[in-house]
Design a protein around this motif. Structure first.
Motif, PDB file in Angstrom:
ATOM      1  N   LEU A   1       0.829  -1.196   0.000  1.00  0.00           N
ATOM      2  CA  LEU A   1       0.000   0.000   0.000  1.00  0.00           C
ATOM      3  C   LEU A   1       0.876   1.264   0.000  1.00  0.00           C
ATOM      4  O   LEU A   1       0.586   2.241  -0.694  1.00  0.00           O
ATOM      5  N   ASP A   2       1.944   1.199   0.753  1.00  0.00           N
ATOM      6  CA  ASP A   2       2.903   2.303   0.809  1.00  0.00           C
ATOM      7  C   ASP A   2       3.423   2.615  -0.598  1.00  0.00           C
ATOM      8  O   ASP A   2       3.434   3.765  -1.043  1.00  0.00           O
ATOM      9  N   ASN A   3       3.790   1.567  -1.321  1.00  0.00           N
ATOM     10  CA  ASN A   3       4.269   1.761  -2.693  1.00  0.00           C
ATOM     11  C   ASN A   3       3.186   2.364  -3.579  1.00  0.00           C
ATOM     12  O   ASN A   3       3.444   3.285  -4.346  1.00  0.00           O
ATOM     13  N   ALA A   4       1.973   1.808  -3.462  1.00  0.00           N
ATOM     14  CA  ALA A   4       0.886   2.287  -4.322  1.00  0.00           C
ATOM     15  C   ALA A   4       0.642   3.774  -4.070  1.00  0.00           C
ATOM     16  O   ALA A   4       0.490   4.558  -5.006  1.00  0.00           O
ATOM     17  N   VAL A   5       0.654   4.160  -2.788  1.00  0.00           N
ATOM     18  CA  VAL A   5       0.410   5.566  -2.448  1.00  0.00           C
ATOM     19  C   VAL A   5       1.580   6.428  -2.917  1.00  0.00           C
ATOM     20  O   VAL A   5       1.408   7.515  -3.468  1.00  0.00           O
ATOM     21  N   LYS A   6       2.782   5.898  -2.745  1.00  0.00           N
ATOM     22  CA  LYS A   6       3.980   6.673  -3.067  1.00  0.00           C
ATOM     23  C   LYS A   6       4.173   6.865  -4.569  1.00  0.00           C
ATOM     24  O   LYS A   6       4.602   7.911  -5.020  1.00  0.00           O
ATOM     25  N   TYR A   7       3.863   5.809  -5.330  1.00  0.00           N
ATOM     26  CA  TYR A   7       4.153   5.883  -6.764  1.00  0.00           C
ATOM     27  C   TYR A   7       2.950   6.309  -7.598  1.00  0.00           C
ATOM     28  O   TYR A   7       2.953   6.176  -8.803  1.00  0.00           O
TER      29      TYR A   7
END
Ligand SMILES: Nc1ncnc2c1ncn2[C@@H]1O[C@H](COP(=O)(O)OP(=O)(O)O)[C@@H](O)[C@H]1O
Ligand SMILES: [Mg+2]
Length: 207
Positions: free
Chosen positions: A141-147
């Motif tokens: 989720l962190d990646n999805a939000v970040k990218y």
């Protein structure tokens, strides 16, 4: 020859990834240490009021908490490396698990201007270690939000069949170039475009 070159490439990139990880970790450790040392040194220069001492202790506490979290994360990596992670299996409600993660990071998510859409039925249960599942979902989720671009949407979709549950996390951010996809499960790998997106990186996970 091609295969040999590809092998060399991947060896080189994982060596680089290791190097980058080491420098990320030492940066993460150095910054709270520098802040601790600075605030103690400045405070000790002369006598202070109780309020000033209190303020220093609060700031020291925050830095200490950050350092403990980094130590916990490094310990987790070392245990995973040596296959000595203990799994504590229990029944986990998938929807509640994801909702809790989103709730716990809503400040960060809304700060990035990203909205989250979730489609998961109630009482969808799976058996697993809740802490590790939380960590895994948080990373994705962190990646999805970040990218994803600010203002973008992240969609979480949970599906089940007879023997398995799959959870899909999609974002509309720029996709990883085809030739980098094979590398993403290499430890410490970061995409060629990822470097510029700091703050973030390993930092959020470490914090
Ligand atoms: N949702 C995503 N969209 C595009 N690229 C992604 C996404 N998730 C991961 N990646 C790529 O995979 C790499 C590895 O991810 P990760 O290990 O979480 O590292 P980090 O989040 O520190 O960049 C990232 O550097 C990025 O290039
Ligand atoms: Mg990440």
């Amino acid at each position: 020859m091609l295969i040999f070159n590809e092998m060399l490439d991947s060896i080189q990139s994982s060596a680089e990834a290791q190097k980058r990880f080491t420098s990320d970790v030492s940066h993460e450790i150095r910054s709270p240490l520098t802040s601790l040392r600075g605030s103690i040194e400045v405070t000790l220069r002369r006598k202070r009021t109780p309020e000033e001492y209190e303020e220093m202790l609060r700031s020291n506490l925050a830095d200490t908490i950050r350092l403990s979290k980094i130590a916990d994360n490094l310990l987790f990596l070392a245990k995973a490396d040596n296959n000595i992670l203990e799994f504590r299996k229990q029944w986990v409600d998938v929807r509640k698990l994801i909702e809790n993660i989103v709730e716990g990071h809503k400040g960060r998510i809304s700060q990035r201007g990203v909205s989250i859409d979730m489609d998961c039925r109630e009482n969808l249960m799976l058996s697993g270690d809740i802490d590790l599942l939380e960590q895994a979902f948080l990373n994705i989720l962190d990646n999805a939000v970040k990218y994803t671009s600010p203002g973008g949407k992240v969609t979480i979709n949970a599906m089940e069949d007879i023997s398995s549950i799959s959870v899909t996390v999609s974002d509309k951010g720029p996709a990883l170039p085809e030739n980098e996809i094979t590398h993403i499960f290499e430890r410490f790998y970061r995409g060629s475009k990822a470097g510029g997106t700091k703050p973030g990186g390993t930092a959020w996970a470490l914090r």
